[in-house]
Scaffold this active site. Structure first.
Site, short mmCIF file in Angstrom:
data_model
loop_
_atom_site.label_atom_id
_atom_site.label_comp_id
_atom_site.label_asym_id
_atom_site.label_seq_id
_atom_site.Cartn_x
_atom_site.Cartn_y
_atom_site.Cartn_z
CB SER A 32 39.11 111.32 123.82
OG SER A 32 38.67 110.39 124.79
CE LYS B 97 36.10 112.41 127.32
NZ LYS B 97 36.84 112.35 126.03
#
Length: 209
Positions: A35, A89
């Site tokens: 991701s 993230k």
């Protein structure tokens, strides 16, 4: 117990201090998914500075003293209650920011973010004060657009660098500050999951942007 303590107290104290250190000061974390490509790869093990933002009671998220606030562009590790797991993230929206996305292009506080092409189809995203590599597979992805949203106080809007393959704030919502674990600025080591877990020595001690 007394005999055990007398014979092994050095080891017991060492391991207790080590666990406290890893809980409150510094640790490392595996990267299990793609991701955050191209910045992070599956098999990377990243360092975590757990004192980047807060001094916390070991083994808890209770802050004793706020050291700093996350900056836009920081790569952050956090324990997401919404996802029920630890995630990595990038900070895109700060408290009070208004953020939108149109065809995988960000608008922050009404200003369009600039992009530049890179090799292999990747892009350079020029965030205010922070440039980083970005991977976009399709401008028609269901993740490629969202209407303007205002980031609440003590929350952050997080996105993965692999924009079409990241379950981030577009899925789990804004991330509360008290879920943050720490900031990462480097890969410690890396193992190639697709090649018999052989080490990727070129990624050892790689600085993250």
């Amino acid at each position: 117990m007394k005999k055990l303590w007398a014979e092994h107290r050095g080891f017991i104290v060492f391991f207790a201090l080590m666990f406290c250190f890893r809980s409150a000061i510094a640790d490392w974390s595996d990267v299990p998914s793609g991701s955050m490509k191209p910045t992070l790869l599956e098999g990377d093990r990243i360092s975590i500075n757990k004192m980047a933002y807060d001094l916390r009671i070991p083994f808890s998220h209770i802050s004793l003293y706020k050291i700093a606030d996350p900056a836009r562009g920081d790569i952050v590790v956090f324990d997401s209650k919404a996802a029920d797991k630890r995630l990595v993230k990038r900070v895109i929206g700060l408290p009070g920011d208004t953020v939108a996305m149109e065809n995988n292009r960000l608008l922050i506080n009404g200003q369009k973010v600039d992009y530049q092409p890179l090799l292999a189809g990747d892009q350079l995203e020029l965030l205010p004060g922070k440039n980083h590599s970005l991977r976009v597979n399709s401008p028609s992805s269901r993740y490629a657009n969202f209407d303007p949203v205002k980031v609440p106080a003590d929350h952050y809007l997080m996105l993965g660098d692999n924009r079409d393959n990241s379950a981030d704030s577009r899925v789990i919502g804004f991330v509360p500050r008290n879920e943050l674990v720490g900031r990462s600025r480097g890969v410690v080591l890396s193992l190639d999951y697709d090649n018999y877990f052989l080490p990727r020595t070129e990624r050892f001690f790689k600085e993250l942007k």
